[in-house]
Scaffold this motif. Structure first.
Motif, PDB file in Angstrom:
ATOM      1  N   SER A 186      -4.254   1.462  -3.707  1.00 39.35           N
ATOM      2  CA  SER A 186      -5.330   0.465  -3.721  1.00 39.35           C
ATOM      3  C   SER A 186      -6.633   1.035  -4.273  1.00 39.35           C
ATOM      4  O   SER A 186      -7.517   0.276  -4.701  1.00 39.35           O
ATOM      5  CB  SER A 186      -5.547  -0.098  -2.315  1.00 39.35           C
ATOM      6  OG  SER A 186      -5.871   0.928  -1.402  1.00 39.35           O
ATOM      7  N   LEU A 190       4.438   4.601   4.281  1.00 41.87           N
ATOM      8  CA  LEU A 190       3.498   4.474   3.168  1.00 41.87           C
ATOM      9  C   LEU A 190       4.029   5.118   1.887  1.00 41.87           C
ATOM     10  O   LEU A 190       3.274   5.345   0.943  1.00 41.87           O
ATOM     11  CB  LEU A 190       2.157   5.105   3.541  1.00 41.87           C
ATOM     12  CG  LEU A 190       1.323   4.323   4.566  1.00 41.87           C
ATOM     13  CD1 LEU A 190       0.092   5.118   4.978  1.00 41.87           C
ATOM     14  CD2 LEU A 190       0.896   2.959   4.011  1.00 41.87           C
ATOM     15  N   GLU A 230       0.497   5.678   0.025  1.00 42.77           N
ATOM     16  CA  GLU A 230      -0.380   6.834   0.186  1.00 42.77           C
ATOM     17  C   GLU A 230       0.268   8.047  -0.467  1.00 42.77           C
ATOM     18  O   GLU A 230       1.482   8.255  -0.357  1.00 42.77           O
ATOM     19  CB  GLU A 230      -0.604   7.098   1.669  1.00 42.77           C
ATOM     20  CG  GLU A 230      -1.609   8.205   1.960  1.00 42.77           C
ATOM     21  CD  GLU A 230      -1.832   8.369   3.453  1.00 42.77           C
ATOM     22  OE1 GLU A 230      -2.765   7.725   3.971  1.00 42.77           O
ATOM     23  OE2 GLU A 230      -1.052   9.110   4.091  1.00 42.77           O
ATOM     24  N   GLU A 283       0.848  -1.196   0.000  1.00 46.07           N
ATOM     25  CA  GLU A 283       0.000   0.000   0.000  1.00 46.07           C
ATOM     26  C   GLU A 283       0.881   1.243   0.000  1.00 46.07           C
ATOM     27  O   GLU A 283       1.941   1.269   0.630  1.00 46.07           O
ATOM     28  CB  GLU A 283      -0.898   0.006   1.233  1.00 46.07           C
ATOM     29  CG  GLU A 283      -1.875   1.164   1.275  1.00 46.07           C
ATOM     30  CD  GLU A 283      -2.861   1.183   0.111  1.00 46.07           C
ATOM     31  OE1 GLU A 283      -2.451   1.561  -1.012  1.00 46.07           O
ATOM     32  OE2 GLU A 283      -4.025   0.808   0.335  1.00 46.07           O
ATOM     33  N   ARG A 339      -4.768   6.551  -2.206  1.00 43.72           N
ATOM     34  CA  ARG A 339      -3.989   5.336  -2.002  1.00 43.72           C
ATOM     35  C   ARG A 339      -3.951   4.537  -3.300  1.00 43.72           C
ATOM     36  O   ARG A 339      -4.924   4.568  -4.084  1.00 43.72           O
ATOM     37  CB  ARG A 339      -4.567   4.504  -0.867  1.00 43.72           C
ATOM     38  CG  ARG A 339      -4.393   5.167   0.502  1.00 43.72           C
ATOM     39  CD  ARG A 339      -4.531   4.185   1.621  1.00 43.72           C
ATOM     40  NE  ARG A 339      -4.098   4.767   2.906  1.00 43.72           N
ATOM     41  CZ  ARG A 339      -3.721   4.049   3.946  1.00 43.72           C
ATOM     42  NH1 ARG A 339      -3.711   2.724   3.871  1.00 43.72           N
ATOM     43  NH2 ARG A 339      -3.334   4.630   5.066  1.00 43.72           N
TER      44      ARG A 339
END
Length: 249
Positions: free
Chosen positions: A127, A201, A115, A113, A125
């Protein structure tokens, strides 16, 4: 000679013999040959070094170098052999902990993941883009080679307009205002974002980005196709990979 294993000159000599034998056994044309190169070095290490303590130490040194030099290329077979042949548990486990970071971004693995935020501060994100093929450009405004890829990237984006491909440019600029101005001045298209302030992230951490530009290709299921994908200027090479990802079930 176990008494000399920590001597730099001894190490250089032994590693030089091993690497030289591997180079003579293959044709090294490009960085894509690294996995074969290090597997051959593994062969020579196991063949030439009979004292297990020396073998363990040199296997450790070889594994660390292989991870550093091959980056995101698939050396999982090599690392499996390292794990099987290094009999010193602490040494083996320490190397395998390092490898776990690289293993997480091998082809077929679920993308870590990440960000990011856009020029208005809105968070995104990776995802969020599941269901699309995602082509990521990791770059910065101060990076000359990054900027040289922009015309090819714009052309690539245009050719896939309306298709399930997301072009995501992730800036690593420290000067965020310079990045925002560059986006406007250069009329950059695609999804323009900056990596998160949360280091855990960031693309830099999760994809071990040590140099830019760096391109990453992720399939519609969110799995990694390549953590070090061809650049837009590669033309038909990257187009072929994107087309195959679009056609995949």
């Amino acid at each position: 000679n176990p008494r000399m294993v920590y001597n730099d000159y001894y190490q250089q000599y032994v590693r030089g013999v091993i690497a030289g034998n591997a180079q003579m056994a293959m044709v090294f044309d490009s960085p894509e040959d690294y996995p074969e190169y290090y597997n051959l070095q593994m062969d020579e290490t196991l063949r030439l070094l009979k004292t297990q303590s020396v073998r363990n130490y040199l296997l450790k040194e070889l594994a660390v170098e292989a991870m550093r030099e091959t980056g995101t290329r698939d050396i999982s077979a090599f690392m499996k052999r390292f794990q099987e042949n290094c009999t010193q548990p602490e040494m083996r486990d320490r190397v395998m902990r390092i490898w776990s970071t690289y293993a997480a971004i091998q082809p077929g693995a679920k993308s870590p993941e990440m960000e990011c935020y856009d020029s208005e501060g809105k968070t995104m994100r990776i995802s969020d883009l599941t269901g699309k093929v995602v082509y990521i450009d990791v770059w910065a405004t101060w990076c000359g080679p990054c900027k040289r890829e922009i015309p090819s990237l714009k052309e690539l984006e245009s050719s896939y307009h309306g298709k399930d491909v997301a072009f995501v440019s992730i800036s690593t600029d420290k000067d965020v205002e310079a990045w925002k101005k560059f986006i406007v001045d250069q009329s950059l298209s695609g999804i323009q974002v900056h990596q998160s302030e949360n280091f855990d992230l960031t693309v830099s951490k999760n994809f071990i980005v040590n140099s830019i530009p760096r391109f990453i290709l992720i399939d519609k299921a969110g799995k990694i196709i390549s953590s070090d994908a061809p650049r837009p200027s590669s033309g038909d090479v990257i187009r072929g990979m994107i087309d195959a990802a679009l056609a995949a079930k």
